[in-house]
Design an enzyme around this catalytic site. Structure first.
Site, PDB file in Angstrom:
ATOM      1  N   GLN A  36      31.388  36.982  40.669  1.00  0.00           N
ATOM      2  CA  GLN A  36      30.698  36.620  39.434  1.00  0.00           C
ATOM      3  C   GLN A  36      31.014  35.204  38.958  1.00  0.00           C
ATOM      4  O   GLN A  36      30.256  34.638  38.185  1.00  0.00           O
ATOM      5  CB  GLN A  36      31.034  37.633  38.340  1.00  0.00           C
ATOM      6  CG  GLN A  36      30.511  39.023  38.662  1.00  0.00           C
ATOM      7  CD  GLN A  36      30.823  40.023  37.574  1.00  0.00           C
ATOM      8  OE1 GLN A  36      31.893  40.635  37.583  1.00  0.00           O
ATOM      9  NE2 GLN A  36      29.917  40.209  36.637  1.00  0.00           N
ATOM     10  N   ASP A  69      25.921  32.149  44.355  1.00  0.00           N
ATOM     11  CA  ASP A  69      26.250  31.067  45.306  1.00  0.00           C
ATOM     12  C   ASP A  69      27.143  30.003  44.665  1.00  0.00           C
ATOM     13  O   ASP A  69      28.070  29.501  45.296  1.00  0.00           O
ATOM     14  CB  ASP A  69      24.981  30.372  45.816  1.00  0.00           C
ATOM     15  CG  ASP A  69      24.230  31.225  46.825  1.00  0.00           C
ATOM     16  OD1 ASP A  69      24.649  32.377  47.060  1.00  0.00           O
ATOM     17  OD2 ASP A  69      23.217  30.737  47.362  1.00  0.00           O
ATOM     18  N   ARG A  94      43.001  38.641  34.164  1.00  0.00           N
ATOM     19  CA  ARG A  94      42.648  39.518  35.281  1.00  0.00           C
ATOM     20  C   ARG A  94      41.534  38.863  36.094  1.00  0.00           C
ATOM     21  O   ARG A  94      40.486  38.521  35.540  1.00  0.00           O
ATOM     22  CB  ARG A  94      42.191  40.872  34.729  1.00  0.00           C
ATOM     23  CG  ARG A  94      41.709  41.807  35.803  1.00  0.00           C
ATOM     24  CD  ARG A  94      41.151  43.148  35.280  1.00  0.00           C
ATOM     25  NE  ARG A  94      40.525  43.821  36.405  1.00  0.00           N
ATOM     26  CZ  ARG A  94      39.435  44.564  36.330  1.00  0.00           C
ATOM     27  NH1 ARG A  94      38.850  44.804  35.168  1.00  0.00           N
ATOM     28  NH2 ARG A  94      38.925  45.109  37.418  1.00  0.00           N
ATOM     29  N   HIS A 139      36.559  43.972  43.851  1.00  0.00           N
ATOM     30  CA  HIS A 139      35.567  44.030  42.781  1.00  0.00           C
ATOM     31  C   HIS A 139      34.178  43.875  43.429  1.00  0.00           C
ATOM     32  O   HIS A 139      33.472  42.902  43.204  1.00  0.00           O
ATOM     33  CB  HIS A 139      35.839  42.940  41.728  1.00  0.00           C
ATOM     34  CG  HIS A 139      35.268  43.237  40.377  1.00  0.00           C
ATOM     35  ND1 HIS A 139      36.024  43.321  39.225  1.00  0.00           N
ATOM     36  CD2 HIS A 139      34.007  43.474  39.981  1.00  0.00           C
ATOM     37  CE1 HIS A 139      35.244  43.587  38.185  1.00  0.00           C
ATOM     38  NE2 HIS A 139      34.006  43.684  38.626  1.00  0.00           N
ATOM     39  N   ASN A 183      37.903  48.260  41.550  1.00  0.00           N
ATOM     40  CA  ASN A 183      37.221  48.243  40.269  1.00  0.00           C
ATOM     41  C   ASN A 183      36.036  49.193  40.301  1.00  0.00           C
ATOM     42  O   ASN A 183      35.103  49.008  41.082  1.00  0.00           O
ATOM     43  CB  ASN A 183      36.715  46.833  39.942  1.00  0.00           C
ATOM     44  CG  ASN A 183      36.074  46.785  38.561  1.00  0.00           C
ATOM     45  OD1 ASN A 183      36.752  46.956  37.558  1.00  0.00           O
ATOM     46  ND2 ASN A 183      34.762  46.613  38.500  1.00  0.00           N
ATOM     47  N   GLU A 184      36.096  50.219  39.466  1.00  0.00           N
ATOM     48  CA  GLU A 184      34.965  51.110  39.200  1.00  0.00           C
ATOM     49  C   GLU A 184      34.309  51.738  40.424  1.00  0.00           C
ATOM     50  O   GLU A 184      33.133  51.464  40.725  1.00  0.00           O
ATOM     51  CB  GLU A 184      33.908  50.375  38.382  1.00  0.00           C
ATOM     52  CG  GLU A 184      34.423  49.804  37.094  1.00  0.00           C
ATOM     53  CD  GLU A 184      33.327  49.144  36.267  1.00  0.00           C
ATOM     54  OE1 GLU A 184      32.232  48.910  36.802  1.00  0.00           O
ATOM     55  OE2 GLU A 184      33.564  48.877  35.092  1.00  0.00           O
ATOM     56  N   ASN A 324      37.904  50.907  31.891  1.00  0.00           N
ATOM     57  CA  ASN A 324      36.878  49.971  31.413  1.00  0.00           C
ATOM     58  C   ASN A 324      35.925  50.717  30.494  1.00  0.00           C
ATOM     59  O   ASN A 324      35.360  51.739  30.895  1.00  0.00           O
ATOM     60  CB  ASN A 324      36.045  49.416  32.583  1.00  0.00           C
ATOM     61  CG  ASN A 324      36.881  48.610  33.567  1.00  0.00           C
ATOM     62  OD1 ASN A 324      38.024  48.262  33.289  1.00  0.00           O
ATOM     63  ND2 ASN A 324      36.310  48.309  34.712  1.00  0.00           N
ATOM     64  N   TYR A 326      32.519  50.393  27.804  1.00  0.00           N
ATOM     65  CA  TYR A 326      31.442  49.604  27.189  1.00  0.00           C
ATOM     66  C   TYR A 326      30.563  50.428  26.255  1.00  0.00           C
ATOM     67  O   TYR A 326      30.175  49.972  25.202  1.00  0.00           O
ATOM     68  CB  TYR A 326      30.531  49.001  28.279  1.00  0.00           C
ATOM     69  CG  TYR A 326      31.202  47.913  29.082  1.00  0.00           C
ATOM     70  CD1 TYR A 326      31.117  46.584  28.682  1.00  0.00           C
ATOM     71  CD2 TYR A 326      31.945  48.215  30.215  1.00  0.00           C
ATOM     72  CE1 TYR A 326      31.743  45.586  29.403  1.00  0.00           C
ATOM     73  CE2 TYR A 326      32.577  47.211  30.937  1.00  0.00           C
ATOM     74  CZ  TYR A 326      32.474  45.898  30.525  1.00  0.00           C
ATOM     75  OH  TYR A 326      33.104  44.909  31.232  1.00  0.00           O
ATOM     76  N   GLU A 396      38.759  46.399  30.817  1.00  0.00           N
ATOM     77  CA  GLU A 396      37.526  45.694  30.439  1.00  0.00           C
ATOM     78  C   GLU A 396      36.957  46.297  29.172  1.00  0.00           C
ATOM     79  O   GLU A 396      36.983  47.517  28.999  1.00  0.00           O
ATOM     80  CB  GLU A 396      36.423  45.831  31.505  1.00  0.00           C
ATOM     81  CG  GLU A 396      36.625  45.009  32.740  1.00  0.00           C
ATOM     82  CD  GLU A 396      35.514  45.202  33.771  1.00  0.00           C
ATOM     83  OE1 GLU A 396      34.365  45.507  33.376  1.00  0.00           O
ATOM     84  OE2 GLU A 396      35.812  45.041  34.955  1.00  0.00           O
TER      85      GLU A 396
END
Ligand code: PNW
Length: 496
Positions: A36, A69, A94, A139, A183-184, A324, A326, A396
């Site tokens: 990311q 990219d 992190r 991740h 992660n997740e 995490n 949300y 998160e």
């Protein structure tokens, strides 16, 4: 005023103020993930990950047809990331390691000098500023070469991951004390194979997801055991995984049973094998899938069982619970032909439920995001009730907006309301040791591309240097960290 009145007033004020403060050892951080933010997707000997391939094969799957990219160019601009992390006063940062940058072939026979240098520099840069590195091993950016061999659906993936983990621990374990293996898995197994909305874009509903779930649990356990046996004695760090959880609430009392089953589906699948004494899949889920598979005429359950040996191998492989949060959902039994409702949900196809949201939950800037701060406290209480009094690190939590402006009072509000719930959970007796804001800088938000923004810092994606500018939320978070309290000014100032 008589002394009694004074005492009462002081007590009440003290309780209120005290309740708004974090314990002195509570830690604050922010998080990012390699694909990311890093960019530099094909620099030096880096090999393509499944995301590098996916955005090329399926540009239409990314809302703005973009890719990671270049992203935030953190591969080149990492010093700025460290600087702003330091400006915020973070206790920890992190980030994740790109497997393909460190081990281009996917196997430990190739360890990239450039990859090693990049992560060494970043770790040392953070430590110089007094910021603890918290490192995620995976991740979502599997080497494409391993995907070509079946990726998370191939049982050998747990050995590939274990070999990778050993390399990472041996290179950086002297300085990194907190590790997140995966992660997740809920997202990279359940959502990916049930929707193909993320890389590698393979649809295998009710089959691929369960293979992935099992292999992810074993992979995590292998990494934890390698750390425990080979590294913990000298480095004394902690290892766990991060589970993404939507708090699930029932609409009426009659839906309570199906809601609890749904929680076992969504959270239990990735927690029961690791965090309970008996280990293995949650029995209720194992039963449902076995019955369904039988009805479908299959000779075996689509959910691969754990052998007793595997159960024993996986259970207990944690040092804390990484969580995490949300958003939340309301669970109802589905009517005939009714779909699951707003994406995402684990193993949607095997649970006949319909997910909704309460009308008062405001929608944030991505399809699945409805705001329900209370869900965080309730989920924390549920985790304690299910898995005992373990340390929980919130790895998160953050808010998405379409508006990239810097006066982001809606994000400030989100953080304030959620931090308040964390404080209440601590008051409830849940052992929450830290909080991680997602995310430090606007970045490539997977299938949303750059359309939804989660950053405390705005990124100018037109600028080749990807200028980072603090938002009001960055000022707010810095003040929270400094004062260890949530009742702080949320104005945009030029302090940062
Ligand atoms: C997480 N949901 O994904 C990931 O760890 C991050 O990489 C990502 O950028 C961030 O949250 C924001 O999306 C999620 O459906 C994916 O509730 C889906 C959900 C939540 C988080």
């Amino acid at each position: 005023m008589c002394w009694l009145q004074t005492v009462v007033i002081c007590f009440v004020v003290g309780a209120v103020v005290g309740g708004r403060d974090f314990p002195p050892n509570f830690k604050f951080g922010t998080a990012t993930a390699a694909y990311q933010v890093e960019g530099a997707w094909n620099i030096s000997d880096k090999s393509p990950s499944i995301w590098d391939s996916y955005v090329r094969r399926h540009p239409e799957k990314i809302k703005d047809m973009s890719s990671g990219d270049v992203a935030c160019d953190s591969y080149n601009q990492w010093k700025k990331d460290v600087e702003i992390a330091s400006d915020l006063g973070l206790d920890f940062y992190r980030f994740s390691i790109a497997w393909t940058r460190l081990m281009p072939s996917g196997f430990p026979n190739t360890v990239s000098e450039d990859g090693k240098k990049f992560y060494n520099d970043l770790i040392d840069g953070l430590l110089e500023k007094g910021i603890e590195p918290v490192v995620t091993l995976y991740h979502w950016d599997l080497p494409q070469s391993l995907q070509d061999l079946g990726g998370w659906a191939n049982p050998l993936v747990s050995d590939w991951f274990a070999d990778y983990a050993r390399v990472v621990f041996s290179l950086f374990g002297d300085r990194v004390k907190t590790w997140i293996t995966l992660n997740e898995p809920l997202i990279f197994c359940e959502i990916v194979y049930n929707t193909a909305l993320h890389a590698p874009g393979i649809l295998s509903v009710g089959v691929g997801n369960y293979l992935c779930n099992k292999h992810a649990m074993i992979a995590h356990a292998k990494a934890w055991r390698i750390y425990d046996e080979e590294f913990r004695p000298k480095y004394k760090g902690k290892v766990s995984l991060s589970n993404q959880i939507l708090w699930l609430e029932s609409e009426t009392e009659s839906d309570e049973e199906i809601t609890e089953i749904s929680r076992q589906f969504m959270v239990g699948m990735f927690s029961h094998p690791i965090f309970t004494k008996e280990g293995g899949w949650p029995p209720v889920i194992e039963k449902i899938i076995a019955e369904k598979s039988k009805k479908e005429g299959l000779s075996k359950s689509r959910l691969p069982p754990f052998t007793q040996e595997e159960k024993d191998f996986v259970k207990g492989t944690f040092d804390f619970y990484g969580f995490n949060y949300y958003t939340s959902r309301i669970v109802k039994k589905a009517k005939e032909g009714e779909r699951i409702g707003p994406w995402p949900f684990a193993g949607a196809s095997d649970l006949d439920i319909h997910l909704t949201v309460r009308p008062e939950w405001k929608h944030a800037a991505t399809s699945w995001f409805y705001i329900c701060p209370e869900g965080l406290r309730r989920q924390l209480a549920w985790l304690k009730e299910q898995y005992g009094d373990i340390e929980i690190l919130i790895t998160e939590n953050g808010y998405a907006s379409y508006d990239g402006g810097v006066d982001d009072q809606d994000r400030v509000q989100y953080y304030k309301e959620h931090l308040e719930q964390v404080l209440l959970a601590i008051e409830d007796g849940v052992n929450v040791s830290g909080y991680t804001a997602w995310t430090l800088i606007d970045n490539f938000e997977w299938s949303d591309g750059y359309r939804s923004k989660f950053g405390l810092y705005q990124i100018d994606f037109e600028d080749p240097l990807r200028k980072r500018t603090p938002r009001a939320s960055a000022h707010y978070y810095a003040s929270v960290i400094k004062s260890r309290s949530i009742d702080v000014d949320n104005k945009l100032t030029d302090e940062l």
